[in-house]
Each structure stands twice: as C-alpha cells, then as structure tokens.
Design a protein around this motif. Sequence first.
Motif, mmCIF file in Angstrom:
data_model
loop_
_atom_site.group_PDB
_atom_site.id
_atom_site.type_symbol
_atom_site.label_atom_id
_atom_site.label_comp_id
_atom_site.label_asym_id
_atom_site.label_seq_id
_atom_site.Cartn_x
_atom_site.Cartn_y
_atom_site.Cartn_z
ATOM 1 N N THR A 224 19.154 33.836 -57.423
ATOM 2 C CA THR A 224 18.299 33.575 -56.267
ATOM 3 C C THR A 224 17.630 32.224 -56.456
ATOM 4 N N HIS A 225 17.901 31.284 -55.565
ATOM 5 C CA HIS A 225 17.355 29.938 -55.722
ATOM 6 C C HIS A 225 16.534 29.500 -54.512
ATOM 7 N N ASP A 226 16.701 30.156 -53.384
ATOM 8 C CA ASP A 226 16.020 29.744 -52.162
ATOM 9 C C ASP A 226 14.610 30.297 -52.144
ATOM 10 N N SER A 227 13.608 29.410 -52.257
ATOM 11 C CA SER A 227 12.221 29.866 -52.350
ATOM 12 C C SER A 227 11.691 30.413 -51.039
ATOM 13 N N THR A 228 12.441 30.289 -49.940
ATOM 14 C CA THR A 228 11.968 30.809 -48.666
ATOM 15 C C THR A 228 12.620 32.141 -48.323
ATOM 16 N N THR A 229 13.373 32.743 -49.234
ATOM 17 C CA THR A 229 14.000 34.029 -48.960
ATOM 18 C C THR A 229 12.960 35.114 -48.839
ATOM 19 N N LEU A 230 13.324 36.191 -48.185
ATOM 20 C CA LEU A 230 12.414 37.317 -48.011
ATOM 21 C C LEU A 230 12.027 37.903 -49.360
ATOM 22 N N VAL A 231 13.009 37.999 -50.269
ATOM 23 C CA VAL A 231 12.727 38.534 -51.603
ATOM 24 C C VAL A 231 11.685 37.678 -52.308
ATOM 25 N N SER A 232 11.822 36.365 -52.170
ATOM 26 C CA SER A 232 10.876 35.453 -52.793
ATOM 27 C C SER A 232 9.467 35.679 -52.264
ATOM 28 N N ALA A 233 9.343 35.817 -50.954
ATOM 29 C CA ALA A 233 8.024 36.015 -50.343
ATOM 30 C C ALA A 233 7.411 37.331 -50.790
ATOM 31 N N ILE A 234 8.212 38.404 -50.793
ATOM 32 C CA ILE A 234 7.705 39.723 -51.182
ATOM 33 C C ILE A 234 7.261 39.707 -52.640
ATOM 34 N N THR A 235 8.040 39.026 -53.477
ATOM 35 C CA THR A 235 7.692 38.952 -54.898
ATOM 36 C C THR A 235 6.390 38.186 -55.102
ATOM 37 N N ALA A 236 6.240 37.072 -54.395
ATOM 38 C CA ALA A 236 5.020 36.276 -54.520
ATOM 39 C C ALA A 236 3.798 37.060 -54.060
ATOM 40 N N VAL A 237 3.942 37.802 -52.956
ATOM 41 C CA VAL A 237 2.834 38.627 -52.465
ATOM 42 C C VAL A 237 2.456 39.681 -53.503
ATOM 43 N N ALA A 238 3.461 40.237 -54.188
ATOM 44 C CA ALA A 238 3.183 41.240 -55.229
ATOM 45 C C ALA A 238 2.424 40.612 -56.395
ATOM 46 N N VAL A 239 2.800 39.389 -56.788
ATOM 47 C CA VAL A 239 2.148 38.726 -57.912
ATOM 48 C C VAL A 239 0.668 38.493 -57.633
ATOM 49 N N VAL A 240 0.326 38.050 -56.421
ATOM 50 C CA VAL A 240 -1.072 37.704 -56.131
ATOM 51 C C VAL A 240 -1.939 38.933 -55.888
ATOM 52 N N GLN A 241 -1.340 40.134 -55.919
ATOM 53 C CA GLN A 241 -2.148 41.348 -55.776
ATOM 54 C C GLN A 241 -3.142 41.494 -56.928
ATOM 55 N N VAL A 242 -2.907 40.782 -58.031
ATOM 56 C CA VAL A 242 -3.885 40.779 -59.124
ATOM 57 C C VAL A 242 -5.263 40.411 -58.578
ATOM 58 N N GLY A 243 -5.302 39.400 -57.686
ATOM 59 C CA GLY A 243 -6.579 38.961 -57.136
ATOM 60 C C GLY A 243 -7.124 39.876 -56.059
ATOM 61 N N SER A 244 -6.301 40.181 -55.063
ATOM 62 C CA SER A 244 -6.802 40.957 -53.924
ATOM 63 C C SER A 244 -7.074 42.411 -54.274
ATOM 64 N N LEU A 245 -6.232 43.011 -55.120
ATOM 65 C CA LEU A 245 -6.490 44.404 -55.520
ATOM 66 C C LEU A 245 -7.742 44.492 -56.386
#
Length: 492
Positions: A224-245
Amino acid sequence: MGLFSATAIVMGSMIGSGIFIVSADMSRVLGSPALLIAAWLVTAAMTIIGALSYGELAAMMPRAGGQYVYLRESLGPIWGFLYGWTLFLVIQTGTIAAVGVAFGKFLGVFFPSVSAGNWIWHGPGNIGLNTANLVAIVVVTLLTVANTFGVKLGAAVQNLFTSAKVLALAAVVSVGLVAKNATAIAANFSGSNRVPLSPLPHANFWLQGMGPHSISVGAFFPGTHDSTTLVSAITAVAVVQVGSLFSSDAWNNVTFTAGEIRNPKRNLPLSLALGTGVVLLLYILCNFVYLSVLPLAGDAHATDVVGRGISYAAQDRVATAVMEKAFGGIGAKLMAGAILISTFGCVNGMLLAGARVYYAMSRDGLFFKATGKLSARGVPVNSLWIQWGWTCLLCLSGSYGQLLDYVIFAVLIFYILTIVGLFVLRRTQPDAPRPYRAFGYPVLPALYIVMASWISVVLLRYKPQYTWPGLILVVLGVPVYLVWSRSKPREA
C-alpha cells in the motif's frame, strides 16, 4: 447523590485539559479537517455505545467499584483485580497527577512564579518539587480533605465546577459564532487544494489524508503506497484515537460510586447517556470552532496564531490560540481561567470516584485491609488518603505523563473486556434482574468491540512505545494477585 450529581461526575471526569490541546497533534497526523472531525465522531460513537452498554451492567450491579465489579462477576476475580491494580498504579492516580500539574501550569498564566521550571528541590531527571507540582499537591490535598466530609460535599463541589466548565466550553463554541475567520474557513472547508489569493498553508477538507508527521501505511499493509486510500485514512484515524479517546475518558467513573447514588438502577444508565452525550457534542462543536477561526495547516516558525494554525499552535494550546485570535491578549487569560476551572473539577471527580474502587477491592481481600473501612459519615477515608499519597508521589516523580501514555492501550483493552463481559452475563445469568438493557444489543456492543479491537491492533503497530509498556504494567499485576488472593481471605 441524585441524577444531577451523577451526571456531573460523568461530565466533570471527562472534561479536563485534553479538548483544549489534543487537536493540534491530531491535525499534524491527519492533515485533513474532514479526518479531524471524523476522528472525533469515531470517539463520540465509541464512547456513547460504551456508556449505553455499561448502563446495563450498572443497573444490574449498582455496587461500589463499578467496572471492577463488572469484570469480577463476568470474567473472574483476576480480571477485576488487574483492572483495579492498573487503575491505582497509573490510570486514576496518574491522571489526577497530570491534571493537577496542568492546573499549576495554567495558574502560572496569572502568577508567573508558578512554573514547572521553578524548582524548590531538583533531583535526578524530572524528579523533585517545583512550584507547579507543589500547587498540584495542594489542590489534591484540599480536595481529598473535602471528600472525607461525605459524598454530599464532594458532589456539591463537583456540581459547581462541572456547571462552570460546561459553561466555559459553551463559551468557546460561542466564540466561533462571532470570531469566524474567512481565510481560515476558505482554507479548511474548500474542496480544492488551492485557495485563491491565500498566502496561508491549507488542508483540503475532503481529499488530503496525511499530514507532515503522518504514519506510513505501507509499513502496516505491504504493497500500500497511496496515502489517500481509504485504508490509509481509516488507519490514521485509528492512530489519533490516543488523543481523542483520552480526552473523552473517565466517563465510567460514575459507576465506581454506584453504592452512593439514589435509585441507581435508573440514575446510573441515565447519567452515563446524558453526560457522555452532552460532553461529546460540545467536543465536536469545539473542533468546528477551531476550524472556523484558525487554518488547520500552519507554519511552526510563524509569529502569530493564524500563521501557526491548529497544527502548530504554541505548546499545542489550540483553544488558547482561538481565544487570542478573538480577544487578543485577554483571550489567553480567559482561556487559562476556563482551564483552571475544568482541571479543578476533573481532579475532584476522579478523587471521589477512584477511592470507591480500592474500597471494593479491599472488601474482596485484594487490597490493603484499611481501605475497606468506612468513616462515621460512610466515606472510605483510608482509601482516599492512600490514593492521595500515591498521587503526590507521582506528582514529584515527573513521570506521570509518560505513564499515562503507556496505559492508554490498557484502558482500551479493559473497556473491550467489560463489554465482552456483558455478552457473558447475558449467557451465564439470563434471569438476573436487568432494569435497563443495553440499547442496540447485540449489534452496538459488538460494533464497539470490533472498532476498539481495530484501534488496538493499529496502536500495537504504530505506537509500540505506548502499548507494550502498558501491557507489561497489567501483566505485572498477575503475581501480585496470586500472592494477595492466597494471603487475604475474601470478606463477606
């Protein structure tokens, strides 16, 4: 305590300093206003589903100890102990210490001598006593004393400061109505990557998925190399849950006080639903305000708040930057005052609630015997003071921030296990009285487990510095449990 006081504990424990700060780091990872809002919506969905699921357990077992009791009854005593062990060691006490020191730091806006750099005694590393953690220790001491006089006084303090901090958040939301910045709105909510005539950096609202400090999705999903893929976005949102959660955590604290709530079978589920719903709505509105006043993208070397944007707000204080843009220098002081109110109320709510868990553990023979005793006013005074002692040591250690980072993953795992326990109890105790049944069962609780499990897997891959130490802290509780369970018989 009635419904209002129970709801105040939910809201007061949730609202600390996180909502005023974490959006900066989240935006640096996400780089997209749409994904920033999406991350907070995911947090809101998970928290509300969790609260609605906990409502059934709270109404079914309205006893002091809350989540500790649910884990003990559904999955076994060791799981309840591991939760209580981690809660005492870091989750509750570490949060109280961190929020208390945040109170001291923001007090420094009005009294410059109060500072983490103004040392009274400085040991190795960050160990020692400075004026900021001295203020934290004084605040923790005063509120511990107040809570020893009975739950009514503790609840009264909580009601007052929760009302004040909700008004403060509402004031931040109101600022968005009067201080809109046309340039920021164009930069953040435009559908294209270029905003005509705008010298500011900007983020495409819909398309740009990764910020300058983004994760490498290809490392997680080979090929996976395309940073605008849906998987990329979902993964990034999961990572930042450290802050919001983390900013939305501690909503479960009200369950710790279940034994002191009037009509808990009704008021506990209601307080969980009302408290989490109102706070999360305010959180999402605050982020829209941030985006309407400041551009998401910015320059770390800029000299003004608009140029730095949300991503590079000074010391990540996004809300302070918004207020400064709206009202100038006085705005920063207004925001500091609001955060002082918020952190003070948060410390009180967590002190009041946490002591009830250690009391319940002691009654099971799994904590110091003295913490299982009540005062003449029906307050677990010894539990309050043991909590106070360890919290003060964490304040002096200077390591509470790192410790909290380590247990965010563990907190999420315990939430998953507790909701798994909901399914277990439906099977093992089908005829037990359930005054309230989890809304959307089994679909919504199962959805929570799936979402939280996905976030946990992503954090294991991308935030190993946060996840593995947290797991180690939990596992260290196993030998402690084996020793304690054999040496201390369970009380009736």
